[in-house]
Design an enzyme around this catalytic site. Structure first.
Site, short mmCIF file in Angstrom:
data_model
loop_
_atom_site.label_atom_id
_atom_site.label_comp_id
_atom_site.label_asym_id
_atom_site.label_seq_id
_atom_site.Cartn_x
_atom_site.Cartn_y
_atom_site.Cartn_z
N TYR A 124 -6.37 -1.62 4.60
CA TYR A 124 -4.94 -1.64 4.25
C TYR A 124 -4.41 -0.22 4.19
O TYR A 124 -5.15 0.75 4.08
CB TYR A 124 -4.72 -2.36 2.91
CG TYR A 124 -5.25 -1.63 1.70
CD1 TYR A 124 -6.57 -1.81 1.28
CD2 TYR A 124 -4.45 -0.76 0.96
CE1 TYR A 124 -7.06 -1.15 0.16
CE2 TYR A 124 -4.93 -0.10 -0.16
CZ TYR A 124 -6.25 -0.29 -0.55
OH TYR A 124 -6.74 0.37 -1.65
N CYS A 125 -3.07 -0.12 4.29
CA CYS A 125 -2.40 1.17 4.14
C CYS A 125 -1.03 0.90 3.52
O CYS A 125 -0.78 -0.19 3.01
CB CYS A 125 -2.31 1.90 5.47
SG CYS A 125 -1.39 1.00 6.73
N THR A 126 -0.13 1.87 3.56
CA THR A 126 1.15 1.73 2.86
C THR A 126 2.03 0.64 3.46
O THR A 126 2.50 -0.25 2.76
CB THR A 126 1.92 3.07 2.86
OG1 THR A 126 1.05 4.08 2.35
CG2 THR A 126 3.18 2.99 2.03
N GLY A 167 1.38 -0.60 6.94
CA GLY A 167 0.68 -1.33 8.00
C GLY A 167 0.41 -0.56 9.28
O GLY A 167 -0.48 -0.93 10.04
N VAL A 174 0.68 -2.24 1.44
CA VAL A 174 0.85 -2.36 -0.01
C VAL A 174 2.31 -2.71 -0.35
O VAL A 174 2.59 -3.42 -1.32
CB VAL A 174 0.44 -1.05 -0.73
CG1 VAL A 174 0.59 -1.19 -2.24
CG2 VAL A 174 -0.99 -0.67 -0.38
#
Ligand SMILES: [Zn+2]
Ligand SMILES: [Zn+2]
Length: 354
Positions: A196-198, A200, A225
């Protein structure tokens, strides 16, 4: 382009991000850049940061409430975006998060290498927030060795993260990919890798790279997120979030709350705190975690004498006493490493001068 949720904004602006990978002929980029820059900022009063390149677009925006429909109409009419209007990833907390609009022709992700469209088409599996939560919890219960990688920068991980995630201890995307490959190399190629990241985009790229290297089962959180935080806000508050703390954002807000847990410590005094700030000396601008007591004690700076002095100067004085950047990239992304025990940051450039 879905509607923002919740339909609440403090100052009349909605904040959203979006990205999309598609071919844009290089010859069209200057004109596309100009039309977005002029028409979105002048006609639609949009502020934010947009990168375009031959592989697509990546944008973070605040849009006046009354212009969200007009922005959609602009995208629908545009020959570049027709049939491929990006999916808007609305923020958790809405307000005007940028001063102006900057549109640049630049790679979408600082991957170090140009993105290859054929490789990017090998997309990872995208899980919606509810699916992500359920599947991840089941996978972790079944197998404590389930790999969950936080693809963001280390400083983002400090203030908020998914339970049982690991964040490679590196400074660049290229280094991060090397660590992730290393984590995966002894695992069966079909074992799931969750990432995952901020918002996508990083995982879309990282997931495509891993898939092109033969990892068959790469799963990523759709909308990152930001989308998970919105999901937690929208649903029954009784259900616990598997992400704790704040989601760091690359805008004036410097973060939005997913849960009220405070996971980090003030870089200056070590007390519990998760509020990022920039040093008040604009030529320092160090991004670090600072509590209210330390903000008062160090005049909203990173604490060294030069920054305290410059934070008091007028604009005219600052222009007269110009100063170059004092942090290199590696120090900027590792604020916790530049502070002494006394809570004062010591950049090498200043140390050399004093
Ligand atoms: Zn403090
Ligand atoms: Zn400073």
């Amino acid at each position: 382009m879905d509607r923002p949720y919740p339909a609440l904004t403090e100052d009349g602006y909605y904040t959203a991000s979006f990205y999309s990978f598609f071919d844009i002929p290089g010859a069209e980029l200057p004109e596309l850049r100009r039309s977005i820059q002029d028409e979105w900022s002048q006609d639609l009063a949009v502020v934010g940061r947009i990168y375009i390149c031959e592989q697509g677009i990546n944008a973070q925006l605040s849009i006046p409430e009354e212009n969200t429909e007009r922005l959609r109409a602009w995208l629908e009419k545009s020959s570049t975006f027709v049939g491929r209007i990006p999916r808007f990833n609305w923020a958790i907390e809405h307000r005007r998060a940028f001063k102006a609009l900057h549109v640049r022709v630049r790679p979408l992700v600082a991957s170090g290498d140009p993105l290859d469209m054929q490789m990017l088409s090998r997309e990872p599996e995208y899980l919606q927030p509810a699916e992500w939560e359920q599947e991840l919890q089941e996978a972790q219960a079944r197998d404590p060795d389930t790999l969950l990688v936080d693809m963001r920068n280390n400083y983002e991980f400090r203030i908020g993260r998914f339970q049982n995630s690991v964040c490679p201890d590196v400074d660049t995307f290229r280094e991060e990919m090397a660590v992730v490959r290393n984590m995966c190399k002894d695992r069966p190629k079909d074992k799931p890798i969750y990432m995952y990241c901020t918002g996508g985009i990083r995982c879309s790229v990282a997931g495509a790279i891993l898939k092109s290297e033969g990892y068959a089962n790469v799963k990523t959180l759709q909308g990152g997120v930001i989308a998970y935080g919105r999901h937690v806000r929208e649903r029954d508050q009784e259900q616990p979030s598997i992400f704790r703390g704040k989601n760091f954002t690359f805008d004036k807000r410097l973060g939005e709350e997913v849960t009220s847990d405070v996971l980090a410590k003030c870089d200056q005094c070590g007390g519990p705190c998760d509020a990022f700030t920039n040093c008040a000396n604009t030529s320092c601008n160090l991004l670090f975690i600072q509590c209210a007591a330390c903000a008062a004690k160090h005049h909203r700076t990173c604490g060294n004498a030069v920054c305290i002095q410059r934070a008091q100067m007028s604009h005219g004085e600052l222009i007269k006493n110009r100063m170059g950047p004092i942090w290199n990239y590696h120090m900027r992304v590792r604020p916790e490493k530049v502070f002494g025990k006394d809570g004062i940051a010591r950049p090498e450039a200043l140390a050399a001068k004093n």
